[in-house]
Design an enzyme around this catalytic site. Sequence first.
Site, mmCIF file in Angstrom:
data_model
loop_
_atom_site.group_PDB
_atom_site.id
_atom_site.type_symbol
_atom_site.label_atom_id
_atom_site.label_comp_id
_atom_site.label_asym_id
_atom_site.label_seq_id
_atom_site.Cartn_x
_atom_site.Cartn_y
_atom_site.Cartn_z
ATOM 1 N N LYS A 1 23.999 -6.699 81.167
ATOM 2 C CA LYS A 1 24.804 -7.737 81.108
ATOM 3 C C LYS A 1 25.690 -7.351 79.726
ATOM 4 O O LYS A 1 27.011 -7.628 80.010
ATOM 5 C CB LYS A 1 24.203 -8.950 80.767
ATOM 6 C CG LYS A 1 23.108 -9.511 82.096
ATOM 7 C CD LYS A 1 22.527 -10.687 81.588
ATOM 8 C CE LYS A 1 21.662 -10.770 80.675
ATOM 9 N NZ LYS A 1 20.462 -9.683 80.797
ATOM 10 N N THR A 2 25.118 -7.212 78.763
ATOM 11 C CA THR A 2 26.014 -6.950 77.589
ATOM 12 C C THR A 2 26.965 -5.309 77.602
ATOM 13 O O THR A 2 28.182 -5.494 77.123
ATOM 14 C CB THR A 2 25.104 -6.781 76.170
ATOM 15 O OG1 THR A 2 24.263 -7.978 76.040
ATOM 16 C CG2 THR A 2 26.017 -6.549 75.136
ATOM 17 N N ASP B 1 17.744 -6.501 80.221
ATOM 18 C CA ASP B 1 17.943 -4.913 80.202
ATOM 19 C C ASP B 1 18.754 -4.583 81.715
ATOM 20 O O ASP B 1 18.897 -3.349 81.718
ATOM 21 C CB ASP B 1 16.576 -4.194 80.214
ATOM 22 C CG ASP B 1 16.214 -4.165 78.467
ATOM 23 O OD1 ASP B 1 17.275 -4.489 77.945
ATOM 24 O OD2 ASP B 1 15.154 -3.582 78.686
ATOM 25 N N HIS C 1 16.613 -14.355 77.440
ATOM 26 C CA HIS C 1 16.463 -15.130 78.377
ATOM 27 C C HIS C 1 16.465 -16.720 78.286
ATOM 28 O O HIS C 1 17.167 -17.495 78.642
ATOM 29 C CB HIS C 1 15.144 -14.525 79.227
ATOM 30 C CG HIS C 1 14.703 -15.393 80.320
ATOM 31 N ND1 HIS C 1 15.820 -15.801 81.591
ATOM 32 C CD2 HIS C 1 13.890 -16.327 80.457
ATOM 33 C CE1 HIS C 1 14.862 -16.327 82.496
ATOM 34 N NE2 HIS C 1 13.915 -16.986 81.567
HETATM 35 P P1 GDP Z 1 21.013 -6.980 78.989
HETATM 36 O O1 GDP Z 1 19.646 -7.011 78.405
HETATM 37 O O2 GDP Z 1 21.396 -7.174 80.494
HETATM 38 O O3 GDP Z 1 22.334 -7.246 78.208
HETATM 39 O O4 GDP Z 1 21.291 -5.233 79.144
HETATM 40 P P2 GDP Z 1 22.220 -4.236 78.137
HETATM 41 O O5 GDP Z 1 23.506 -4.219 78.319
HETATM 42 O O6 GDP Z 1 21.571 -4.294 76.632
HETATM 43 O O7 GDP Z 1 21.670 -2.783 78.867
HETATM 44 C C1 GDP Z 1 20.280 -2.464 78.739
HETATM 45 C C2 GDP Z 1 19.637 -0.926 78.679
HETATM 46 O O8 GDP Z 1 20.352 -0.399 80.057
HETATM 47 C C3 GDP Z 1 20.581 -0.281 77.534
HETATM 48 O O9 GDP Z 1 19.879 0.680 77.087
HETATM 49 C C4 GDP Z 1 21.730 0.382 78.265
HETATM 50 O O10 GDP Z 1 22.177 1.535 77.684
HETATM 51 C C5 GDP Z 1 21.263 0.715 79.600
HETATM 52 N N1 GDP Z 1 22.441 0.584 80.811
HETATM 53 C C6 GDP Z 1 23.454 -0.491 80.686
HETATM 54 N N2 GDP Z 1 23.962 -0.141 81.992
HETATM 55 C C7 GDP Z 1 23.746 1.205 82.536
HETATM 56 C C8 GDP Z 1 24.106 2.014 83.419
HETATM 57 O O11 GDP Z 1 25.090 1.616 84.113
HETATM 58 N N3 GDP Z 1 23.410 3.067 83.521
HETATM 59 C C9 GDP Z 1 22.391 3.383 82.896
HETATM 60 N N4 GDP Z 1 21.784 4.439 83.227
HETATM 61 N N5 GDP Z 1 21.898 2.714 81.999
HETATM 62 C C10 GDP Z 1 22.711 1.407 81.711
HETATM 63 MG MG MG Z 2 22.485 -8.418 76.286
#
Ligand code: GDP
Ligand code: MG
Length: 393
Positions: A24-25, A21, A85
Amino acid sequence: AKETHSREKMHMNIGTIGHVDHGKTTLTAAITKHLAEKAGAGKFYAYDQIDNAPEERARGITINASVVAYETENRHYGHVDCPGHADYIKNMITGTSKMDAAILVVAATDGTMLQTREHLLLAKQIGVNDLIVYMNKADVADEEMIELVEMEIREVLTNHGFNGDDTPVIIGSALCALEDKEPKLGNDSITKLVEEIDKLPMPKRNLDSPAVLPVETTHKIPGKGTVVTGCMSQGVFKKGDAVEIIGYGSTLKATIAGMEMFHKTLERCEAGDSAGLLVKGVKREELRRGMVAVAAGQIRPARSIIAQFYLLSKSEGGRDKPIPNDFSAMLFFKTWNCEARSVIEENDLVMPGEQGKMKFVIRVPMVMIVGDRFTLRTGSVTVGTGIVTEVIE
Ligand code: GDP
Ligand code: MG
């Protein structure tokens, strides 16, 4: 016909790592969008296309990983993003989608977390030395927090053996970039990130280490000698070099009388080459697949290794219990396998579905090298997979 300008671009494999979260994606999508729009290179992969990672089976383990491709003016990239993870752990240990360098994503709202540190540990174990940090979610964090988190990130990097002082830390918001909002935190941060990505050192082929060629096949050439074939994993062999062919408890001395690749004679053969070595001084009957031809006097066989090891969960076809001390199983390396026993010190058990450090002792001395990957099987069942991090006598 019109001539098209085609210059071979250098290729590099990178990927996003970091806590769940942290973005990354979203960042992966933002990079592809940015390059597709600004540089007109490659296509835009939307968030859902990336997160919908296809299942891939590697040695009995299911890994979900998306590999997206993009290019800058100078280079072509393959970029890995995993949905969970566990997928990162399995991918890094099996080496299914290789990473030469990584973008560590840390949310400014959280700072480094448990999975951030676990990914850093694994990155180090698999030989990733170059990182770029993207501090994400700067749109919802205040200045003071951002400053503190940057300090903390640098310290954690240093503690994990990375260059915490000089690693680029880019502050931004992947979501803003993806949604074309707040250009400073959004698109500008991606421009900076791409600049840093393009500055990452290209992976070097490992030519400076002692020459190693794991033997795959052996042939007898009447009147000439014995040929061993395989793919050189490191170093350089030259005609006339003294070699040792090591394995299954023996060390045989020989000389390279000639080398061939795709039916062409070679004067030298280096890491990455699939070659045949004509060796003098050994009989074919003495040689077996799984032995390793090495530069004489440079590498010794060993019986014990320490590995970073992933134990399959029950639902992945693995065990429902951790591996106890003195557990007997077969270790499968690329060209050989051997009975092995586990050595568990201080009750450091690795739980099914998790990774940790494990020690194994094999029955006969073999050549094992840091970075070698293997699987552990009982009967025909794969119970785990590992990467050698230390070779003990
Ligand atoms: P991952 O699990 O690392 O791949 O994370 P995701 O890309 O799926 O992002 C997780 C959540 O964080 C999602 O609801 C995104 O919309 C939110 N998110 C990602 N980047 C940002 C950002 O720059 N700002 C905010 N406020 N939310 C973000
Ligand atoms: Mg992801």
